[in-house]
Each structure stands twice: as structure tokens, then as C-alpha cells.
Scaffold this motif. Structure first.
Motif, short mmCIF file in Angstrom:
data_model
loop_
_atom_site.label_atom_id
_atom_site.label_comp_id
_atom_site.label_asym_id
_atom_site.label_seq_id
_atom_site.Cartn_x
_atom_site.Cartn_y
_atom_site.Cartn_z
N ILE A 161 5.46 12.17 -0.98
CA ILE A 161 5.39 10.87 -0.31
C ILE A 161 4.42 9.92 -1.00
O ILE A 161 4.54 8.70 -0.88
CB ILE A 161 5.02 11.07 1.18
N SER A 162 3.48 10.44 -1.77
CA SER A 162 2.52 9.58 -2.46
C SER A 162 3.20 8.71 -3.53
O SER A 162 2.61 7.74 -4.00
CB SER A 162 1.40 10.40 -3.08
N ALA A 163 4.43 9.03 -3.89
CA ALA A 163 5.17 8.21 -4.84
C ALA A 163 5.47 6.82 -4.27
O ALA A 163 5.78 5.90 -5.01
CB ALA A 163 6.46 8.90 -5.25
N LEU A 164 5.37 6.68 -2.95
CA LEU A 164 5.64 5.39 -2.31
C LEU A 164 4.42 4.49 -2.22
O LEU A 164 4.51 3.38 -1.74
CB LEU A 164 6.19 5.63 -0.90
N ASN A 165 3.26 4.96 -2.69
CA ASN A 165 2.04 4.15 -2.64
C ASN A 165 2.27 2.80 -3.31
O ASN A 165 2.72 2.73 -4.44
CB ASN A 165 0.87 4.88 -3.31
N MET A 166 1.97 1.74 -2.57
CA MET A 166 2.07 0.35 -3.05
C MET A 166 3.46 0.02 -3.61
O MET A 166 3.60 -0.79 -4.52
CB MET A 166 0.98 0.06 -4.08
N TYR A 167 4.49 0.62 -3.04
CA TYR A 167 5.86 0.36 -3.48
C TYR A 167 6.23 -1.11 -3.28
O TYR A 167 7.06 -1.65 -4.00
CB TYR A 167 6.82 1.28 -2.73
N SER A 168 5.60 -1.75 -2.32
CA SER A 168 5.91 -3.15 -2.04
C SER A 168 5.58 -4.07 -3.20
O SER A 168 6.17 -5.14 -3.34
CB SER A 168 5.18 -3.62 -0.79
N LYS A 169 4.64 -3.68 -4.06
CA LYS A 169 4.32 -4.50 -5.23
C LYS A 169 5.36 -4.31 -6.33
O LYS A 169 5.62 -5.23 -7.10
CB LYS A 169 2.94 -4.14 -5.77
N ALA A 178 13.19 -4.13 3.13
CA ALA A 178 14.36 -3.54 3.75
C ALA A 178 14.00 -2.22 4.43
O ALA A 178 14.42 -1.94 5.56
CB ALA A 178 15.47 -3.33 2.71
N MET A 179 13.19 -1.40 3.77
CA MET A 179 12.77 -0.14 4.36
C MET A 179 11.88 -0.38 5.58
O MET A 179 11.97 0.35 6.56
CB MET A 179 12.03 0.71 3.33
N LEU A 180 11.04 -1.39 5.54
CA LEU A 180 10.21 -1.72 6.69
C LEU A 180 11.08 -2.02 7.90
O LEU A 180 10.85 -1.49 8.99
CB LEU A 180 9.30 -2.91 6.36
N VAL A 181 12.10 -2.84 7.71
CA VAL A 181 13.01 -3.19 8.81
C VAL A 181 13.71 -1.94 9.33
O VAL A 181 13.78 -1.70 10.55
CB VAL A 181 14.04 -4.25 8.35
N LEU A 182 14.23 -1.11 8.43
CA LEU A 182 14.96 0.07 8.85
C LEU A 182 14.05 1.09 9.54
O LEU A 182 14.44 1.68 10.56
CB LEU A 182 15.65 0.71 7.65
N LEU A 183 12.87 1.29 9.01
CA LEU A 183 11.96 2.26 9.63
C LEU A 183 11.42 1.76 10.96
O LEU A 183 11.23 2.55 11.89
CB LEU A 183 10.82 2.61 8.67
N ILE A 213 5.08 5.99 6.39
CA ILE A 213 5.77 5.59 5.16
C ILE A 213 5.57 4.10 4.92
O ILE A 213 5.30 3.68 3.79
CB ILE A 213 7.27 5.96 5.25
N VAL A 214 5.69 3.30 5.97
CA VAL A 214 5.48 1.85 5.83
C VAL A 214 4.05 1.58 5.38
O VAL A 214 3.81 0.74 4.49
CB VAL A 214 5.79 1.12 7.16
N PHE A 215 3.08 2.28 5.97
CA PHE A 215 1.69 2.10 5.58
C PHE A 215 1.50 2.39 4.09
O PHE A 215 0.86 1.62 3.38
CB PHE A 215 0.78 3.00 6.42
N LEU A 216 2.06 3.49 3.61
CA LEU A 216 1.91 3.83 2.20
C LEU A 216 2.57 2.80 1.29
O LEU A 216 2.04 2.48 0.23
CB LEU A 216 2.48 5.22 1.92
N MET A 217 3.72 2.29 1.70
CA MET A 217 4.42 1.32 0.87
C MET A 217 3.63 0.03 0.72
O MET A 217 3.72 -0.65 -0.30
CB MET A 217 5.81 1.01 1.44
N TYR A 218 2.86 -0.34 1.74
CA TYR A 218 2.14 -1.61 1.71
C TYR A 218 0.63 -1.48 1.47
O TYR A 218 0.02 -2.40 0.94
CB TYR A 218 2.39 -2.39 3.01
N PHE A 219 0.04 -0.35 1.85
CA PHE A 219 -1.41 -0.23 1.76
C PHE A 219 -1.88 1.04 1.07
O PHE A 219 -3.08 1.32 1.05
CB PHE A 219 -2.04 -0.29 3.16
N GLY A 220 -0.98 1.83 0.53
CA GLY A 220 -1.36 3.08 -0.12
C GLY A 220 -2.18 2.84 -1.38
O GLY A 220 -2.25 1.73 -1.92
N ALA A 221 -2.80 3.89 -1.86
CA ALA A 221 -3.64 3.79 -3.06
C ALA A 221 -2.76 3.63 -4.30
O ALA A 221 -1.70 4.24 -4.40
CB ALA A 221 -4.49 5.06 -3.19
N GLU A 222 -3.22 2.80 -5.22
CA GLU A 222 -2.52 2.66 -6.50
C GLU A 222 -2.60 3.99 -7.24
O GLU A 222 -3.62 4.66 -7.21
CB GLU A 222 -3.17 1.56 -7.34
N GLY A 223 -1.53 4.36 -7.91
CA GLY A 223 -1.56 5.61 -8.65
C GLY A 223 -0.55 5.59 -9.78
O GLY A 223 0.21 4.64 -9.95
#
Length: 144
Positions: free
Chosen positions: A19-27, A35-40, A88-98
């Protein structure tokens, strides 16, 4: 839609299960992240998403049938599920850069399906109000 997104998660041609692969996916992919935010949010039952109205309808039917204990159990299960969806939404928008980045979407079909699902969710919310009268008259024609 959400399953299409997760099916498309790849790194170096291999499926990604971390799941850490989704960190900061929004950038990296703001459209797909939105789209994932809406669906989740819809899966979690956050108002005013369609998932909320679906859960509300099922819960009202359960209360009307006298199965309050089942409605309470369903609400608890829904809250537990919402934690995982919103994580998942939190990680996509606020997760650590990696460095654990996903490959950019190779499958435009899956990406298109995710975005189309989110658009349908939003359009469904807008069209839901005022549809009840049409649904009642359609049901009446089936009975008669």
C-alpha cells in the motif's frame, strides 16, 4: 472502478501489493487520485455519495423489517471498512514521499474505466434527486 485501479498497479511489470506505493499518488496522477477519492468515499458511505444512499436504503429496510441488530452490525462493519478505504485516500494525498513509485498507467482502458466510474458516481448523485417519481411510476407500470 476501484478494482480496475488496483489491477493496474504495477512496478517493473510486476503487480504491486504494498500500500505504500500509493504514497503521494495525487502528485503523480491527480486525475486518477481524484477518481479514486470519489469511488472510495462512495464505498465508505460518505454523504452525499451514492454509496451513502445505498447503505441508508438497506438500513431503512432492515429497521422496517425489525432487524435492528443486523443494521447495527452492518453499521459497525461499515465503519471498519471505511477506516481502510479512507486510509488509502490519506496515503494518496498525505503519505510520505518515497521511491516506491508505481509505473505510469500502461493500460489506458483501466485508467479510463476508473475515471468513467467516478464520473458516473458524481452524475448519479446529481440525477438521483427527482428520479424517485419516475421510479415509482415505472414500478407501477410493472405491477399493472
Amino acid at each position: 472502478g476501484t478494482f480496475a485501479f488496483f489491477l493496474g498497479m504495477e512496478k517493473d511489470g510486476q503487480p504491486v501489493t504494498d500500500i505504500s506505493a500509493l504514497n503521494m499518488y495525487s502528485k503523480r496522477a491527480p486525475g486518477k487520485a481524484l477518481a479514486m477519492l470519489v469511488l472510495l468515499f462512495s464505498l465508505a458511505g460518505v454523504p452525499p455519495m451514492l454509496g451513502f444512499f445505498a447503505k441508508l436504503g438497506v438500513w431503512q429496510a432492515g429497521v422496517d423489517a425489525g432487524l435492528v441488530w443486523l443494521v447495527v452490525a452492518s453499521a459497525v462493519a461499515s465503519a471498519i471498512g471505511a477506516y481502510y478505504y479512507l486510509r488509502i485516500v490519506f496515503l494518496m494525498y498525505f503519505g510520505a514521499e518515497g521511491d516506491d513509485r508505481l509505473d505510469e498507467g500502461k493500460s489506458s482502458l483501466l485508467s479510463g474505466f476508473v475515471v468513467a466510474s467516478a464520473v458516473i458516481m458524481v452524475v448519479g448523485i446529481l440525477n438521483m434527486f427527482g428520479v424517485e417519481t419516475a421510479a415509482i411510476s415505472a414500478a407501477a407500470t410493472l405491477i399493472n
